[in-house]
Design an enzyme around this catalytic site. Structure first.
Site, PDB file in Angstrom:
ATOM      1  N   LYS A 173       0.861  -1.194   0.000  1.00 16.91           N
ATOM      2  CA  LYS A 173       0.000   0.000   0.000  1.00 16.91           C
ATOM      3  C   LYS A 173       0.889   1.232   0.000  1.00 16.91           C
ATOM      4  CE  LYS A 173      -4.523   0.949   0.402  1.00 16.91           C
ATOM      5  NZ  LYS A 173      -5.700   0.154   0.041  1.00 16.91           N
TER       6      LYS A 173
HETATM    7  P1  NAD Z   1     -13.085   7.745  -2.484  1.00 15.59           P
HETATM    8  O1  NAD Z   1     -12.043   8.777  -2.334  1.00 15.59           O
HETATM    9  O2  NAD Z   1     -13.667   7.506  -3.832  1.00 15.59           O
HETATM   10  O3  NAD Z   1     -14.292   8.013  -1.472  1.00 15.59           O
HETATM   11  C1  NAD Z   1     -14.086   8.189  -0.093  1.00 15.59           C
HETATM   12  C2  NAD Z   1     -15.415   8.601   0.514  1.00 15.59           C
HETATM   13  O4  NAD Z   1     -15.279   8.688   1.941  1.00 15.59           O
HETATM   14  C3  NAD Z   1     -15.890   9.968   0.027  1.00 15.59           C
HETATM   15  O5  NAD Z   1     -17.285   9.924  -0.176  1.00 15.59           O
HETATM   16  C4  NAD Z   1     -15.556  10.870   1.211  1.00 15.59           C
HETATM   17  O6  NAD Z   1     -16.395  12.011   1.275  1.00 15.59           O
HETATM   18  C5  NAD Z   1     -15.823   9.934   2.359  1.00 15.59           C
HETATM   19  N1  NAD Z   1     -15.198  10.355   3.609  1.00 15.59           N
HETATM   20  C6  NAD Z   1     -13.944  10.773   3.809  1.00 15.59           C
HETATM   21  N2  NAD Z   1     -13.760  11.116   5.084  1.00 15.59           N
HETATM   22  C7  NAD Z   1     -14.951  10.913   5.706  1.00 15.59           C
HETATM   23  C8  NAD Z   1     -15.412  11.071   7.031  1.00 15.59           C
HETATM   24  N3  NAD Z   1     -14.590  11.510   7.989  1.00 15.59           N
HETATM   25  N4  NAD Z   1     -16.707  10.748   7.316  1.00 15.59           N
HETATM   26  C9  NAD Z   1     -17.530  10.285   6.360  1.00 15.59           C
HETATM   27  N5  NAD Z   1     -17.144  10.120   5.082  1.00 15.59           N
HETATM   28  C10 NAD Z   1     -15.869  10.429   4.763  1.00 15.59           C
HETATM   29  O7  NAD Z   1     -12.442   6.399  -1.888  1.00 15.59           O
HETATM   30  P2  NAD Z   1     -12.852   4.894  -2.181  1.00 15.59           P
HETATM   31  O8  NAD Z   1     -11.948   4.385  -3.222  1.00 15.59           O
HETATM   32  O9  NAD Z   1     -14.331   4.791  -2.320  1.00 15.59           O
HETATM   33  O10 NAD Z   1     -12.414   4.200  -0.802  1.00 15.59           O
HETATM   34  C11 NAD Z   1     -13.273   4.126   0.341  1.00 15.59           C
HETATM   35  C12 NAD Z   1     -12.800   2.994   1.228  1.00 15.59           C
HETATM   36  O11 NAD Z   1     -12.802   1.776   0.481  1.00 15.59           O
HETATM   37  C13 NAD Z   1     -11.383   3.126   1.767  1.00 15.59           C
HETATM   38  O12 NAD Z   1     -11.306   2.530   3.054  1.00 15.59           O
HETATM   39  C14 NAD Z   1     -10.562   2.306   0.797  1.00 15.59           C
HETATM   40  O13 NAD Z   1      -9.346   1.851   1.340  1.00 15.59           O
HETATM   41  C15 NAD Z   1     -11.528   1.172   0.547  1.00 15.59           C
HETATM   42  N6  NAD Z   1     -11.282   0.416  -0.671  1.00 15.59           N
HETATM   43  C16 NAD Z   1     -11.236   1.019  -1.891  1.00 15.59           C
HETATM   44  C17 NAD Z   1     -11.032   0.250  -3.028  1.00 15.59           C
HETATM   45  C18 NAD Z   1     -11.050   0.838  -4.407  1.00 15.59           C
HETATM   46  O14 NAD Z   1     -11.013   0.056  -5.383  1.00 15.59           O
HETATM   47  N7  NAD Z   1     -11.148   2.128  -4.591  1.00 15.59           N
HETATM   48  C19 NAD Z   1     -10.835  -1.135  -2.916  1.00 15.59           C
HETATM   49  C20 NAD Z   1     -10.914  -1.726  -1.660  1.00 15.59           C
HETATM   50  C21 NAD Z   1     -11.133  -0.945  -0.546  1.00 15.59           C
END
Ligand code: NAD
Length: 429
Positions: free
Chosen positions: A119
């Site tokens: 990561k």
């Molecule tokens: P993203 O940047 O597209 O979205 C993140 C979201 O979280 C946004 O809507 C943001 O407003 C919200 N957020 C941020 N801080 C916040 C808070 N304090 N309270 C409430 N909401 C808040 O990111 P993503 O890719 O959707 O990732 C979200 C989660 O999923 C993370 O934990 C990431 O590690 C995990 N994840 C992502 C992927 C991927 O393919 N993108 C894969 C596996 C896991």
């Protein structure tokens, strides 16, 4: 003298019970009784193989110079090259990236992808940068971590606040530095640069597919089920759309711009258009605004944390009305909350299987890049669903056999694979 030969805790981080690395260590401790003879290798899982901290200096548009702290951690490479996303967020720390890399090792092994876990991240609020500054920062970071990434060594991908455009800049920078066009160095790229159809929505799709299987097992009808989603970015919004298409009502959503509620369910097309225009759910006309803490009290059947780590605390676990928790985010539930959810009979599909859809399609993308032969979106989705359901069923069998939670069962399946590889390879020298 013997005391110095017993493993000492890492000096570089100071985990607490609820911090990401502390949570991960507790999860590893819980799996030890199910590892049999492989338990002798467990210390391998409690320390990253390699952790790189880099300085990322850039010239800002106004001529000033700014410095950002960047990281790339390779937790375990026993089963293959490192694989895991890159996060741009002001709260990124070495400890957080270590935990996220470790969860990638577990996740990749749980779905049996030929990868280790890695990561990366930069401690920055990207909303404060212009597009040109963002590009310069991404390129300098890629160049700095270029000594350990590569199509056969460690393959980054998108995570919080990173997207296909950022992957394109990373791919281009690595390619320029190596004199090649190395499409396979990152996944989650734009389609015409070797990206894969279905990748953008793959994590949300995996949350839905595993959630549908879990709902079936607890006799929860998706049609009419009420869903609350925290984090409405890539993962949360894609999962919400699929649940909505299956007849569920999305009754609450929360992101960094606000918290909204409508017991009749949101009009998803309107909400998606609002998010696209305003950058978040806050101010959406088809719902009532809510205080952020009230999100955890909403009457719902399914709760999808899809934002950041440590969101489901013990106190929130006592309050939630959900019957099913689907961990779209990585590490959203602290160990004490996990125990409370289990005691309350609330089923948790853990991050290390629930959100594995993204890395699974990243694996498809990497394979397609090497073969220069690209699959249709239907082929991608059929293969994705098959892998996710197969992996979840195997985990469920393990959970039933040992009478353990799905999280510990996922760790059991995954850690057995990682440590078997460790044992078979042997220790060098
Ligand atoms: P993203 O940047 O597209 O979205 C993140 C979201 O979280 C946004 O809507 C943001 O407003 C919200 N957020 C941020 N801080 C916040 C808070 N304090 N309270 C409430 N909401 C808040 O990111 P993503 O890719 O959707 O990732 C979200 C989660 O999923 C993370 O934990 C990431 O590690 C995990 N994840 C992502 C992927 C991927 O393919 N993108 C894969 C596996 C896991």
């Amino acid at each position: 003298m013997t005391s110095t030969l017993t493993p000492m805790p890492l000096s570089s981080v100071h985990p607490t019970a609820d911090s990401p690395w502390g949570t991960y260590l507790m999860q590893v401790d819980r799996v030890v009784p199910y590892l049999g003879h492989l338990a002798r290798w467990v210390e391998t899982l409690k320390r990253p193989k390699r952790a790189l901290i880099v300085d990322v200096p850039i010239e800002l548009d106004d001529g000033r110079v700014a410095h950002f702290e960047g990281f790339r951690v390779q937790h375990n490479l026993s089963r293959g090259p490192g694989k895991g996303g890159v996060r741009f967020h002001p709260d990124v720390t070495l400890e957080e990236v270590m935990a996220l890399a470790a969860w990638m090792s577990v996740k990749n092994a749980a779905v049996n992808l030929p990868y280790g876990g890695a990561k990366g991240g930069i401690r920055v609020d990207p909303a404060l940068l212009s597009r040109k500054e963002l590009e310069r920062m991404t390129r300098r970071y890629t160049s700095e971590i270029g000594i350990i990434i590569g199509p056969h060594s460690d393959i980054p991908a998108p995570d919080v606040n990173t997207n296909p455009q950022i992957m394109a800049w990373m791919m281009d920078t690595y390619s320029m530095n190596t004199g090649t066009t190395a499409t396979g160095v990152v996944t989650g790229k734009p389609i015409h640069l070797g990206g894969s159809l279905g990748r953008v929505k793959a994590t949300g799709r995996g949350v839905f597919v595993t959630g549908r299987e879990a709902a079936r097992r607890i006799d929860l009808e998706l049609a009419g089920a009420r869903v609350a989603v925290q984090g409405f970015g890539n993962v949360g919004s894609a999962a919400a759309e699929l649940f909505n298409q299956a007849g569920s009502r999305i009754v609450a959503a929360q992101d960094h711009t606000g918290t909204i509620h409508n017991d009749r369910g949101f009009d998803m097309a309107d909400l998606m258009a609002h998010v696209k225009e305003h950058g978040g759910v806050g101010g959406f006309k088809g719902a009532e605004p809510m205080k952020s803490e009230e999100f955890w009290d909403v009457a719902c059947d399914i709760l999808i944390p899809a934002a950041l780590e440590g969101q489901i605390t013990a106190e929130r676990a006592r309050r939630t009305k959900a019957r099913l928790v689907l961990e779209g985010a990585n590490g959203p539930t602290v160990p004490t909350a996990d125990d409370i959810l289990a005691e309350r009979g609330i089923l948790v599909v853990p991050d290390v299987i629930c959100n594995a859809g993204g890395v699974t399609v990243s694996y498809f993308e990497w394979v397609q890049d090497f073969s220069s032969f690209f699959w249709t979106e239907d082929e991608i989705n059929v293969r994705l669903d098959k892998i996710m359901i197969g992996a979840l069923r195997r985990i469920w069998d393990t959970a039933d056999r040992h009478r353990i939670t799905l999280r510990t069962a996922t760790f059991a399946v995954a850690c057995e694979r990682i440590l078997t590889a460790r044992e078979e390879r042997g220790l060098y020298p």
